[in-house]
Every structure is written in C-alpha cells, then in structure tokens.
Design an enzyme around this catalytic site. Structure first.
Site, mmCIF file in Angstrom:
data_model
loop_
_atom_site.group_PDB
_atom_site.id
_atom_site.type_symbol
_atom_site.label_atom_id
_atom_site.label_comp_id
_atom_site.label_asym_id
_atom_site.label_seq_id
_atom_site.Cartn_x
_atom_site.Cartn_y
_atom_site.Cartn_z
ATOM 1 N N ASP A 17 15.747 1.711 5.626
ATOM 2 C CA ASP A 17 15.142 0.677 4.955
ATOM 3 C C ASP A 17 14.330 0.899 3.916
ATOM 4 O O ASP A 17 13.873 1.997 4.106
ATOM 5 C CB ASP A 17 14.536 -0.285 6.135
ATOM 6 C CG ASP A 17 14.052 -1.675 5.662
ATOM 7 O OD1 ASP A 17 15.184 -2.283 5.621
ATOM 8 O OD2 ASP A 17 12.905 -1.582 5.160
ATOM 9 N N MET B 100 11.899 1.364 -6.211
ATOM 10 C CA MET B 100 11.877 1.533 -4.734
ATOM 11 C C MET B 100 10.576 2.108 -4.511
ATOM 12 O O MET B 100 9.908 2.950 -4.933
ATOM 13 C CB MET B 100 12.897 2.588 -4.223
ATOM 14 C CG MET B 100 12.969 2.536 -2.799
ATOM 15 S SD MET B 100 14.387 3.664 -2.045
ATOM 16 C CE MET B 100 14.385 5.067 -2.941
ATOM 17 N N HIS C 242 8.367 -5.327 6.947
ATOM 18 C CA HIS C 242 8.175 -5.195 6.042
ATOM 19 C C HIS C 242 7.414 -3.569 5.673
ATOM 20 O O HIS C 242 7.221 -3.350 4.924
ATOM 21 C CB HIS C 242 7.570 -6.049 4.786
ATOM 22 C CG HIS C 242 8.390 -7.419 4.845
ATOM 23 N ND1 HIS C 242 9.623 -7.378 4.412
ATOM 24 C CD2 HIS C 242 8.431 -8.659 5.553
ATOM 25 C CE1 HIS C 242 10.168 -8.614 4.565
ATOM 26 N NE2 HIS C 242 9.376 -9.415 5.117
ATOM 27 N N ASP D 209 11.038 -1.242 9.854
ATOM 28 C CA ASP D 209 12.169 -2.186 9.768
ATOM 29 C C ASP D 209 13.458 -1.520 10.183
ATOM 30 O O ASP D 209 14.495 -1.623 10.665
ATOM 31 C CB ASP D 209 12.328 -2.577 8.274
ATOM 32 C CG ASP D 209 11.497 -3.858 8.008
ATOM 33 O OD1 ASP D 209 10.838 -4.381 8.806
ATOM 34 O OD2 ASP D 209 11.070 -4.306 7.055
#
Length: 182
Positions: A12, A25, A160, A165
C-alpha cells in the site's frame, strides 16, 4: 526449469495526488500476505516535487515540509524495499504485488522502481483484490469496497498508514482466497 514459488506481498502507498510522477509517493508499506503480523516494510519518502492535491494530503495527514526534512530519499527507500523483497522471497521465490485497488498503488511503485532503480522486482503486473473478489463472488463492482467484506474492520488509527493498510488488505486477500478453496 523449475517454477519459482509465488510469494504474495501486500503493498500500500500514500501519495500526494493521483498519478506519478506529477505527484509524489509519500509512504510505502508492505507485508507478506501469508504472514500479516510478521516483519513488514514501511518508509516515508521525501517528495520528488512540490505538487499536491489538498484532498490527498488531508486523507494522508502528511506534511510535505516535514517529509522534505525527515523523509527517506526515494532512491534509498526503493533500494531498501527491493532488498526487503529479496530477503522475504529468497532465491526460490517470485514476488507478486497484491493491492486493494492495485492499479493505483502499483502505478507509483512501478514508476519509482523504474525511475530510481531501473527495474521493478514485481515485474509488469499486480494482483488486484477488488477484481479477485468480484470474480470469486460474482458481485457487482460497487460491492467490492472493503467495507463490504465479511472480515474484521481495520482499526481507525491504522487507516491511511501504508503498513497498516497493507496488513488489512492482506487479510482481505486471504479471505478472498478462502472463498475459492473447497
């Protein structure tokens, strides 16, 4: 030639916006899908540019200034991730990227691996848990939300967080696999 054993790795990411490289990212988390609570991987990355979608940052809770100061350089983070993947797959394993809405997460991971290291150890594809669930159950696409899965819900403080996750979506993946086995 002997086929390598597939090692399913739940991955994730959290990002500053919808597409790489226009947006950065910001964090990446991963775990083996068959060892959810085992050793995981987590890094927060320095942004590669100043662009961000305010809604994305609101969801992630990240502050780009703090990440610029405290985050790991993307090249270093991806090298560390590649090493971690190699360590958990060993010489006999082949890593398989597993994601919940895999196209989004994979697009960032693929871009970062190719841009910073020249190759993606996962190869050119990813296994999407949402699509797998739809195929296993015959449900409609709208019914593939994680809230529709009959598994324990994720703790709010883990939402999150890329590693939290990844661990949750590994549980979802294992549930879907259980539906396909007699």
């Amino acid at each position: 030639m002997t086929e390598k054993q597939e090692i399913f790795i739940s991955v994730d990411i959290e990002a500053a916006g919808p597409i790489p490289p226009d947006f950065s990212m910001l964090s990446i988390g991963a775990c083996r899908a068959d060892d959810v609570e085992g050793v995981g991987f987590y890094r927060e990355l320095k942004p590669i540019n100043d662009r961000f979608d305010p809604d994305a940052l609101k969801v992630t809770g990240f502050d780009l200034e703090i990440l610029r100061r405290d985050g790991v350089e993307p090249e270093q983070a991806m090298a560390q991730f590649s090493t971690w993947i190699s360590e958990i797959t060993g010489s006999e394993g082949r890593p398989v990227f597993v994601g919940f809405n895999a196209p989004f997460d994979w697009s960032f991971v693929n871009y970062y691996f190719h841009h910073f290291l020249g190759a993606n150890p996962f190869g050119i594809g990813a296994l999407d848990v949402k699509a797998l669930y739809m195929g296993a159950t015959g449900c409609a696409w709208r019914e593939t939300r994680s809230s529709m899965f009959p598994v324990a819900k994720q703790a709010p403080e883990q939402r999150h967080n890329a590693l939290g996750d990844a661990r949750y979506q590994a549980r979802l993946f294992r549930h879907v696999l259980s539906l396909t086995q007699p």
